[in-house]
Write a protein that holds these residues in place. Structure first.
Motif, PDB file in Angstrom:
ATOM      1  N   ARG A   1      31.746  30.254  44.993  1.00 13.55           N
ATOM      2  CA  ARG A   1      32.985  30.526  44.238  1.00 13.55           C
ATOM      3  C   ARG A   1      33.938  31.390  45.065  1.00 13.55           C
ATOM      4  O   ARG A   1      35.150  31.211  45.027  1.00 13.55           O
ATOM      5  CB  ARG A   1      32.653  31.202  42.900  1.00 13.55           C
ATOM      6  CG  ARG A   1      32.044  30.256  41.875  1.00 13.55           C
ATOM      7  CD  ARG A   1      31.911  30.921  40.509  1.00 13.55           C
ATOM      8  NE  ARG A   1      30.980  32.054  40.489  1.00 13.55           N
ATOM      9  CZ  ARG A   1      29.657  31.930  40.361  1.00 13.55           C
ATOM     10  NH1 ARG A   1      29.091  30.743  40.233  1.00 13.55           N
ATOM     11  NH2 ARG A   1      28.878  33.010  40.357  1.00 13.55           N
ATOM     12  N   ALA A   2      33.365  32.344  45.823  1.00 18.35           N
ATOM     13  CA  ALA A   2      34.197  33.203  46.677  1.00 18.35           C
ATOM     14  C   ALA A   2      34.880  32.359  47.760  1.00 18.35           C
ATOM     15  O   ALA A   2      36.081  32.489  47.992  1.00 18.35           O
ATOM     16  CB  ALA A   2      33.340  34.293  47.315  1.00 18.35           C
ATOM     17  N   ARG A   3      34.102  31.480  48.383  1.00 18.15           N
ATOM     18  CA  ARG A   3      34.640  30.620  49.448  1.00 18.15           C
ATOM     19  C   ARG A   3      35.787  29.758  48.922  1.00 18.15           C
ATOM     20  O   ARG A   3      36.804  29.594  49.578  1.00 18.15           O
ATOM     21  CB  ARG A   3      33.517  29.746  50.012  1.00 18.15           C
ATOM     22  CG  ARG A   3      33.606  29.537  51.496  1.00 18.15           C
ATOM     23  CD  ARG A   3      32.374  28.847  52.108  1.00 18.15           C
ATOM     24  NE  ARG A   3      31.525  28.162  51.158  1.00 18.15           N
ATOM     25  CZ  ARG A   3      30.283  28.544  50.854  1.00 18.15           C
ATOM     26  NH1 ARG A   3      29.749  29.603  51.421  1.00 18.15           N
ATOM     27  NH2 ARG A   3      29.557  27.851  49.995  1.00 18.15           N
ATOM     28  N   ASP A   4      35.629  29.239  47.705  1.00 17.10           N
ATOM     29  CA  ASP A   4      36.689  28.424  47.090  1.00 17.10           C
ATOM     30  C   ASP A   4      37.995  29.196  46.963  1.00 17.10           C
ATOM     31  O   ASP A   4      39.064  28.607  46.912  1.00 17.10           O
ATOM     32  CB  ASP A   4      36.263  27.946  45.698  1.00 17.10           C
ATOM     33  CG  ASP A   4      35.163  26.892  45.773  1.00 17.10           C
ATOM     34  OD1 ASP A   4      34.949  26.350  46.874  1.00 17.10           O
ATOM     35  OD2 ASP A   4      34.519  26.631  44.733  1.00 17.10           O
ATOM     36  N   ARG A   5      37.887  30.512  46.872  1.00 16.47           N
ATOM     37  CA  ARG A   5      39.094  31.337  46.734  1.00 16.47           C
ATOM     38  C   ARG A   5      39.528  31.962  48.047  1.00 16.47           C
ATOM     39  O   ARG A   5      40.404  32.832  48.060  1.00 16.47           O
ATOM     40  CB  ARG A   5      38.832  32.442  45.709  1.00 16.47           C
ATOM     41  CG  ARG A   5      38.614  31.879  44.323  1.00 16.47           C
ATOM     42  CD  ARG A   5      38.063  32.950  43.424  1.00 16.47           C
ATOM     43  NE  ARG A   5      38.237  32.584  42.024  1.00 16.47           N
ATOM     44  CZ  ARG A   5      38.206  33.449  41.034  1.00 16.47           C
ATOM     45  NH1 ARG A   5      38.041  34.740  41.281  1.00 16.47           N
ATOM     46  NH2 ARG A   5      38.353  33.059  39.802  1.00 16.47           N
ATOM     47  N   GLY A   6      38.876  31.586  49.136  1.00 18.15           N
ATOM     48  CA  GLY A   6      39.292  32.074  50.452  1.00 18.15           C
ATOM     49  C   GLY A   6      38.575  33.335  50.912  1.00 18.15           C
ATOM     50  O   GLY A   6      38.916  33.908  51.943  1.00 18.15           O
TER      51      GLY A   6
ATOM     52  N   THR B   1      35.220  44.426  46.435  1.00 16.57           N
ATOM     53  CA  THR B   1      35.011  44.260  44.983  1.00 16.57           C
ATOM     54  C   THR B   1      34.023  45.294  44.435  1.00 16.57           C
ATOM     55  O   THR B   1      34.010  45.549  43.240  1.00 16.57           O
ATOM     56  CB  THR B   1      34.447  42.866  44.643  1.00 16.57           C
ATOM     57  OG1 THR B   1      33.178  42.708  45.287  1.00 16.57           O
ATOM     58  CG2 THR B   1      35.413  41.766  45.062  1.00 16.57           C
TER      59      THR B   1
ATOM     60  N   SER C   1      38.856  40.051  33.802  1.00 23.04           N
ATOM     61  CA  SER C   1      37.698  39.243  34.166  1.00 23.04           C
ATOM     62  C   SER C   1      36.964  38.792  32.894  1.00 23.04           C
ATOM     63  O   SER C   1      36.809  39.567  31.949  1.00 23.04           O
ATOM     64  CB  SER C   1      36.778  40.078  35.054  1.00 23.04           C
ATOM     65  OG  SER C   1      35.446  39.689  34.903  1.00 23.04           O
TER      66      SER C   1
ATOM     67  N   GLY D   1      34.410  36.698  44.650  1.00 23.13           N
ATOM     68  CA  GLY D   1      35.624  35.904  44.443  1.00 23.13           C
ATOM     69  C   GLY D   1      36.742  36.705  43.784  1.00 23.13           C
ATOM     70  O   GLY D   1      37.924  36.354  43.894  1.00 23.13           O
ATOM     71  N   GLN D   2      36.367  37.793  43.097  1.00 29.64           N
ATOM     72  CA  GLN D   2      37.387  38.619  42.430  1.00 29.64           C
ATOM     73  C   GLN D   2      38.252  39.397  43.427  1.00 29.64           C
ATOM     74  O   GLN D   2      39.220  40.044  43.032  1.00 29.64           O
ATOM     75  CB  GLN D   2      36.721  39.585  41.441  1.00 29.64           C
ATOM     76  CG  GLN D   2      36.043  38.874  40.283  1.00 29.64           C
ATOM     77  CD  GLN D   2      35.544  39.834  39.218  1.00 29.64           C
ATOM     78  OE1 GLN D   2      35.561  41.044  39.378  1.00 29.64           O
ATOM     79  NE2 GLN D   2      35.064  39.280  38.111  1.00 29.64           N
TER      80      GLN D   2
ATOM     81  N   VAL E   1      40.353  38.283  45.318  1.00 27.14           N
ATOM     82  CA  VAL E   1      41.708  37.726  45.260  1.00 27.14           C
ATOM     83  C   VAL E   1      42.562  38.506  44.244  1.00 27.14           C
ATOM     84  O   VAL E   1      43.740  38.773  44.494  1.00 27.14           O
ATOM     85  CB  VAL E   1      41.649  36.227  44.898  1.00 27.14           C
ATOM     86  CG1 VAL E   1      43.043  35.647  44.744  1.00 27.14           C
ATOM     87  CG2 VAL E   1      40.878  35.464  45.973  1.00 27.14           C
TER      88      VAL E   1
ATOM     89  N   ASP F   1      45.958  40.519  44.927  1.00 20.86           N
ATOM     90  CA  ASP F   1      47.187  40.295  44.142  1.00 20.86           C
ATOM     91  C   ASP F   1      47.739  41.618  43.616  1.00 20.86           C
ATOM     92  O   ASP F   1      48.958  41.851  43.643  1.00 20.86           O
ATOM     93  CB  ASP F   1      46.913  39.346  42.974  1.00 20.86           C
ATOM     94  CG  ASP F   1      46.655  37.914  43.440  1.00 20.86           C
ATOM     95  OD1 ASP F   1      46.944  37.624  44.621  1.00 20.86           O
ATOM     96  OD2 ASP F   1      46.149  37.105  42.640  1.00 20.86           O
TER      97      ASP F   1
END
Ligand SMILES: [Zn+2]
Length: 261
Positions: A24-29, A209, A219, A227-228, A230, A234
């Protein structure tokens, strides 16, 4: 590239689904995670994590909050093994170690005793040419005095979960410290961490994180995960003057400068 520079990936419940959390972290970069050591019995678990996942780097150390549960002999053995374990397991940093005022108050492991333990970590970090991962809770004055007496860290250090005060940023910076900015800046009423995140020089910013124990505002669960990161980024973008791409590039470079490629 986003690098979660402080994530307890092995801690429950995150440790039960490492693959899921990393994917999930990888999916968010978020492509890299540093997992800190907390006590000697946990170090082999870290080594296994780093071996299984190319995106995981580890630090080896003893967390002040683990001290009350650690027998004197196990602590002494752990400190004696610190350098060898860090070398054997390919640690990129020493820690986390540090000062915890609540532990001093509640458990009787005094800040003086905690200083001796941090000093052992400092010696190993210096000998191995590695940076230090430092935890400070309710002991900011004590920690700063300790590190100012030692002088600048030759291989750098990070003050993780930095939430201020902003006024101390120049003094920690002069000691070679980076600042780990975490989920606290995502919380609407967290004034002090936001003030601190605004004034840290861009070349000293890191993101983390501190999962699973902390999590970002909004959350869906109270379990943090890498993944948080990101959401932390922000929030940081809204606090700073630099554009998002500049922050991402600089923070990524900072992490590599401190922990290696
Ligand atoms: Zn930690």
């Amino acid at each position: 590239m986003l690098f979660d520079t402080h994530c307890h990936l092995d801690a429950p419940p995150l440790g039960d689904d490492v693959e899921g959390a990393l994917s999930r972290a990888r999916d968010r970069g978020v492509t890299r995670v540093l997992v800190p050591g907390v006590e000697p019995r946990q170090w082999p678990t870290l080594a296994a994590l780093a071996e299984r996942h190319a995106s995981v780097s580890i630090a080896i150390g003893i967390h002040p909050q683990c001290l009350p549960e650690l027998a004197d002999a196990d602590l002494a053995d752990g400190l004696a093994d610190l350098a060898a374990a860090a070398r054997l397991y390919g640690a990129v940093a020493i820690g986390e170690c540090g000062f915890d005022g609540a532990i001093a108050k509640e458990s009787g492991v005094s800040l003086v005793r905690q200083s001796e333990i941090v000093r052992a970590h400092v010696e190993v970090a210096d000998a191995l040419g590695l940076p230090l991962v430092v935890h400070v809770l309710d002991a900011m004055g004590h920690a700063l005095a300790f590190f100012e007496a030692l002088g600048p860290r030759p291989h750098g250090a990070v003050l993780h979960a930095f939430g201020g005060p902003a006024a101390l940023v120049p003094r920690w910076s002069a000691l070679g410290f980076f600042f780990g900015i975490g989920p606290s800046i995502t919380w609407p009423r967290a004034k002090r961490p936001k003030e601190a995140a605004r004034v840290v020089p861009i070349e000293r910013l890191l993101l983390e994180t501190d999962a699973p124990g902390t999590y970002v505002h909004g959350s869906p669960s109270r379990t943090g995960e890498p993944g948080q990161l990101v959401a932390v980024l922000d929030a940081l973008v809204t606090l700073r003057d630099e554009p998002s791409e500049v922050l991402v590039t600089s923070i990524g470079a900072n992490a590599v400068r401190l922990f290696g490629p």
